[in-house]
Design an enzyme around this catalytic site. Structure first.
Site, PDB file in Angstrom:
ATOM      1  N   SER A  94       1.085  -1.139   0.162  1.00  0.00           N
ATOM      2  CA  SER A  94      -0.074   0.333   0.360  1.00  0.00           C
ATOM      3  C   SER A  94       0.755   1.037   0.100  1.00  0.00           C
ATOM      4  O   SER A  94       2.248   1.023  -0.130  1.00  0.00           O
ATOM      5  CB  SER A  94      -1.353   0.339   1.061  1.00  0.00           C
ATOM      6  OG  SER A  94      -0.164   0.404   2.636  1.00  0.00           O
ATOM      7  N   LEU A  95       0.014   2.424  -0.068  1.00  0.00           N
ATOM      8  CA  LEU A  95       0.869   3.176   0.506  1.00  0.00           C
ATOM      9  C   LEU A  95       0.752   4.701   1.251  1.00  0.00           C
ATOM     10  O   LEU A  95      -0.155   4.359   1.948  1.00  0.00           O
ATOM     11  CB  LEU A  95       0.352   4.304  -1.168  1.00  0.00           C
ATOM     12  CG  LEU A  95       0.440   3.826  -2.271  1.00  0.00           C
ATOM     13  CD1 LEU A  95      -0.132   4.616  -3.628  1.00  0.00           C
ATOM     14  CD2 LEU A  95       2.077   4.498  -3.261  1.00  0.00           C
ATOM     15  N   LYS A 127      -5.286   9.587  -7.733  1.00  0.00           N
ATOM     16  CA  LYS A 127      -5.468   8.244  -6.739  1.00  0.00           C
ATOM     17  C   LYS A 127      -6.662   8.358  -7.394  1.00  0.00           C
ATOM     18  O   LYS A 127      -7.844   8.209  -6.834  1.00  0.00           O
ATOM     19  CB  LYS A 127      -5.177   8.661  -5.482  1.00  0.00           C
ATOM     20  CG  LYS A 127      -4.790   7.265  -4.522  1.00  0.00           C
ATOM     21  CD  LYS A 127      -4.129   7.523  -3.082  1.00  0.00           C
ATOM     22  CE  LYS A 127      -3.999   6.503  -2.671  1.00  0.00           C
ATOM     23  NZ  LYS A 127      -5.395   5.157  -2.507  1.00  0.00           N
ATOM     24  N   CYS A 417     -47.094   5.253  11.849  1.00  0.00           N
ATOM     25  CA  CYS A 417     -46.935   5.732   9.817  1.00  0.00           C
ATOM     26  C   CYS A 417     -47.286   7.585  10.173  1.00  0.00           C
ATOM     27  O   CYS A 417     -48.745   7.188  11.007  1.00  0.00           O
ATOM     28  CB  CYS A 417     -47.859   5.645   9.194  1.00  0.00           C
ATOM     29  SG  CYS A 417     -47.944   6.151   7.533  1.00  0.00           S
ATOM     30  N   CYS A 435     -44.972   1.209   6.029  1.00  0.00           N
ATOM     31  CA  CYS A 435     -46.400   1.577   5.964  1.00  0.00           C
ATOM     32  C   CYS A 435     -47.556   0.993   5.047  1.00  0.00           C
ATOM     33  O   CYS A 435     -47.105   0.529   4.110  1.00  0.00           O
ATOM     34  CB  CYS A 435     -46.777   2.784   6.116  1.00  0.00           C
ATOM     35  SG  CYS A 435     -48.965   3.635   5.910  1.00  0.00           S
ATOM     36  N   CYS A 441     -52.759   6.122   3.043  1.00  0.00           N
ATOM     37  CA  CYS A 441     -51.701   7.126   3.081  1.00  0.00           C
ATOM     38  C   CYS A 441     -51.369   7.671   2.178  1.00  0.00           C
ATOM     39  O   CYS A 441     -51.309   7.552   1.254  1.00  0.00           O
ATOM     40  CB  CYS A 441     -50.549   6.130   3.359  1.00  0.00           C
ATOM     41  SG  CYS A 441     -49.095   7.005   4.356  1.00  0.00           S
TER      42      CYS A 441
HETATM   43  S1  IVH Z   1       0.921   2.756  -7.344  1.00  0.00           S
HETATM   44  C1  IVH Z   1       1.510   0.484  -3.750  1.00  0.00           C
HETATM   45  N1  IVH Z   1      -0.813   4.509  -8.777  1.00  0.00           N
HETATM   46  O1  IVH Z   1      -4.085   3.199  -3.597  1.00  0.00           O
HETATM   47  C2  IVH Z   1       2.090   0.534  -4.876  1.00  0.00           C
HETATM   48  N2  IVH Z   1      -1.675   2.975  -6.671  1.00  0.00           N
HETATM   49  O2  IVH Z   1      -2.289   2.244  -1.012  1.00  0.00           O
HETATM   50  C3  IVH Z   1       2.027   1.027  -6.075  1.00  0.00           C
HETATM   51  N3  IVH Z   1      -4.108   3.347  -6.465  1.00  0.00           N
HETATM   52  O3  IVH Z   1      -5.098   0.250  -3.415  1.00  0.00           O
HETATM   53  C4  IVH Z   1       0.692   2.134  -6.263  1.00  0.00           C
HETATM   54  N4  IVH Z   1      -4.298   5.034  -7.923  1.00  0.00           N
HETATM   55  O4  IVH Z   1      -4.192   0.331  -6.025  1.00  0.00           O
HETATM   56  C5  IVH Z   1      -0.885   4.048  -7.721  1.00  0.00           C
HETATM   57  N5  IVH Z   1      -2.682   6.127  -9.912  1.00  0.00           N
HETATM   58  C6  IVH Z   1      -2.012   5.175  -8.829  1.00  0.00           C
HETATM   59  C7  IVH Z   1      -3.271   4.571  -7.947  1.00  0.00           C
HETATM   60  C8  IVH Z   1      -3.056   3.417  -7.023  1.00  0.00           C
HETATM   61  C9  IVH Z   1      -5.112   4.035  -6.721  1.00  0.00           C
HETATM   62  C10 IVH Z   1      -4.368   2.601  -5.244  1.00  0.00           C
HETATM   63  C11 IVH Z   1      -3.384   0.892  -5.615  1.00  0.00           C
HETATM   64  C12 IVH Z   1      -3.707   0.830  -4.284  1.00  0.00           C
HETATM   65  C13 IVH Z   1      -2.973   2.257  -3.238  1.00  0.00           C
HETATM   66  C14 IVH Z   1      -2.405   2.034  -2.354  1.00  0.00           C
END
Ligand code: IVH
Length: 686
Positions: A94-95, A127, A417, A435, A441
């Site tokens: 995840s990011l 995103k 009601c 109702c 009604c």
């Molecule tokens: S790059 C971590 N680019 O964000 C791997 N992710 O927390 C690099 N997401 O569920 C991910 N838009 O699917 C990347 N333009 C984008 C994105 C993106 C949405 C989602 C991704 C993951 C979440 C990361």
């Protein structure tokens, strides 16, 4: 020997900290489970991150409480049992999130130091708020698509992903033995709106938001149902090295060239200040996009630098997300009122102290049902936080309990009601109160007539909801049939008031003429419009079309039993039961017979042959048409002597291609050398 160096108060503090860490872990685990397994998020990303940051800080400060099962280390989510699971070639991470320019400067500084560079170039992307996917291609052909799952293992949801029309099955000019891409599946805002309109027509509980709907849909077992959800997908990364691709920007261009849906909104930024400009640029503009976005993803552009930076167990160091905060405001609940829909469904609505949010003034928010009031423990007079993110409808996210009047009591849902006072009932395993008193009604009576005259039903113009209520108040109408008995003299100069404070309204000559003309014109409407207009629970526009095409006339439908009704395409138990129930009620049969007497269309036009122009011609139709519904184009083919089949074969003469025709159909038609014609070509044939 145990260490007794702590004072008692230090030990107490440590116990408090241990408990705080335990509490945070439990809370985060709970939200992870909801998010990953049930596709639900009940706290904002910001609140979630705050909890996670507090946990990480405490674990750093008190390493004695570190644990390998802490959610600060593992990624949430379980794997659904029904799908085959696969190990990801590289962990799906995840990011980490940032929320301010200061956070960004710090991030940039850290990377420069790590890489020992003066400046770093980034590529910024939006995103997308959807569901992460990993998709594998072998020798240029689609092989499999996997969900993120727990990051290491995911579910094989290939069949469902294949319903995504923008995802290539075959790559353009690329036959790499193995190529993996990652992207985000989502439902566009407009498709989401359409899905909910259908749900509303059928009086079903609405989908809560596009993200949860996309995620839930991809986990359905039946791909034909998934196809109806119109899932789309943006690809944002290439998981493979190519000698001539040195930067992330180049990889996006490459992905686009080989056929992937890569949105053109990405931008290379020469430094962190340009990143900030990109963020500012999209802050308000992103609302105008047809996809929900919740921030920006900032990626180090140089792929060598990415490799050098590597990843932690949770997220890559070469990328970070900037999250826009959903605008949130605090306001007070002045009152809770109850609306009664045409089917008798009761919806509680919070009347708010007006607040400015997301560019408009919000005065009310739906509370959905009794369960939602209970879940948030909403009480009269409470201060609440409301949010208006990408979604159009504002939602109450939490109660400010600190400001709660200590004397306030738990909200007691009404039992009767609000209009006709009859006792409400709740269906088993459902959250909605109803109702049942639909003959007396008032909101149900007016709601049914408003539905009958609506655009997709009898399309009677020139009568608004106020006039309907006025005519009901004056005892001129009480059901849809009564509209056809209205005489000019009944309504000319008719004066009515909807409530004590309402101004007196009066119907003048011109309005009366227009009303009567529109009612007369509606007699030409088709059987399916009329059937939809009857407002049978769960029978939406499409179901009405399917039913009329199958049963041909109302008498066949009335006399059909459950097994007969369920034969119809897309009609399940719930709809069939509702239809049988509707026609078992004497009042409804009386209504149908009265509508028959005034000359409304109660038979399908399809049994009337128009010509032999299409004799011996076999058609397959695909996609969406501008001038016909799917049912009506099939009908047109049949009444001109042609035949329609579901799938392409050597017997097919023409494939009529509508908008968004599936790529697989096109390939197959070309393989079988079947001529593809447009909707307009078809019209000129008939
Ligand atoms: S790059 C971590 N680019 O964000 C791997 N992710 O927390 C690099 N997401 O569920 C991910 N838009 O699917 C990347 N333009 C984008 C994105 C993106 C949405 C989602 C991704 C993951 C979440 C990361």
């Amino acid at each position: 020997m145990p260490n007794f160096n702590f004072t008692i108060s230090q030990r107490m503090d440590k116990n408090l900290i241990k408990n705080e860490i335990k509490k945070l872990r439990e809370e985060i685990d709970y939200h992870n489970k909801l998010y990953y397994d049930e596709s639900e998020n009940i706290i904002s990303d910001y609140e979630y991150d705050q909890k996670m940051n507090s946990l990480i800080n405490l674990e750093k400060k008190y390493p004695e409480f570190k644990s390998s099962s802490s959610p600060s280390i593992k990624i949430g989510g379980n794997i659904t049992k029904e799908f085959k699971t696969f190990k990801h070639s590289d962990k799906m991470l995840s990011l980490s999130n940032t929320y301010s320019n200061e956070d960004l400067d710090e991030y940039d500084k850290r990377l420069k130091k790590n890489l020992n560079k003066e400046n770093i170039e980034y590529t910024c992307e939006l995103k997308y708020d959807g569901v992460a996917l990993s998709i594998l291609y072998e020798n240029g052909k689609f092989k499999r698509a996997i969900t993120r799952g727990d990051g290491n293992y995911g579910d094989d949801i290939s069949n469902n992903v294949l319903t995504i029309r923008t995802l290539p099955i075959k790559l353009k000019n690329n036959k790499s033995s193995s190529l993996e891409v990652r992207g985000e599946a989502f439902i566009s805002k407009s498709d989401f709106k359409k899905l909910n309109e259908k749900k509303k027509e059928r009086n079903e509980q609405l989908f809560s938001n596009p993200r949860n709907t996309a995620s839930g849909s991809l986990k359905l077992q039946d791909s034909t149902q998934v196809a109806k959800r119109r899932i789309n997908c943006f690809i944002y990364s290439l998981n493979r090295d190519f000698e001539d691709i040195m930067t992330h920007e180049e990889s996006l261009k490459f992905l686009k060239n080989i056929g992937f849906n890569v949105p053109s909104t990405f931008k290379k930024c020469k430094n962190i200040n340009e990143v900030k400009d990109y963020i500012n640029y999209w802050e308000s503009r992103r609302q105008g996009l047809n996809v929900e976005t919740d921030g920006i993803v900032i990626k180090v552009n140089n792929l060598d630098y990415q490799k050098k930076l590597g990843s932690t167990s949770k997220s890559p160091r070469w990328a970070i997300a900037y999250k826009y905060k959903a605008e949130s405001k605090e306001t007070r609940i002045k009152d809770i009122i109850f609306q009664v829909g045409r089917t008798g469904a009761i919806t509680p609505v919070a009347i708010l102290e007006p607040v400015h949010i997301g560019g408009s003034i919000v005065k009310r928010a739906s509370l959905h049902n009794a369960n939602e009031i209970e879940r948030l423990d909403i009480r009269l007079g409470d201060y609440v936080n409301i949010e208006k993110g990408g979604e159009i409808i504002p939602k109450i996210t939490s109660v400010v309990t600190k400001k709660r009047n200590p004397k306030s009591v738990v909200f007691d849902f009404i039992r009767n009601c609000p209009y006709c006072k009859s006792k409400l009932y709740v269906e088993k395993n459902q959250a909605i109160h109803y109702c049942k008193n639909d003959r007396i009604c008032l909101p149900q009576i007016s709601g049914k007539i408003e539905h009958f005259i609506s655009k997709n039903a009898m399309d009677i113009e020139n009568i608004g909801p106020e006039t309907i209520k006025g005519l009901i108040n004056k005892n001129i109408i009480n059901n849809p049939f009564d509209l056809y008995t209205i005489k000019y003299d009944d309504i000319i100069n008719l004066e009515f008031k909807l409530n004590q404070d309402d101004k007196i309204r009066s119907l003048k000559k011109k309005s009366c003429k227009n009303i009567l003309e529109s009612i007369e014109k509606s007699k030409k409407k088709s059987f399916s419009n009329l059937l939809f207009g009857l407002g049978i629970r769960y029978v939406g526009k499409t179901t009405a079309e399917k039913l009329t095409a199958h049963f041909k006339n109302i008498d066949n439908l009335i006399s059909a039993d459950f097994n007969g009704v369920i034969q119809v395409d897309e009609v399940g138990d719930k709809i069939a039961e509702s239809i049988i129930k509707y026609f078992s009620e004497e009042e409804n049969i009386k209504l149908v017979n009265n509508l028959r007497k005034v000359g409304l269309n109660l038979r399908e036009g399809s049994d009337i042959k128009k010509s032999n122009k299409l004799n011996g011609i076999n058609f397959v139709i695909s996609g969406k048409f501008l001038k016909f519904s799917r049912e009506s184009i099939q009908n047109e083919i049949k009444i001109h002597g042609g035949k329609v089949s579901k799938s392409l074969s050597s017997q097919t003469t023409f494939l009529i291609a509508g908008e968004n025709m599936g790529p697989k159909k096109k390939i197959k038609a070309n393989d079988l050398k079947i001529k593809i014609i447009s909707e307009d070509d078809f019209i000129s044939m008939i």
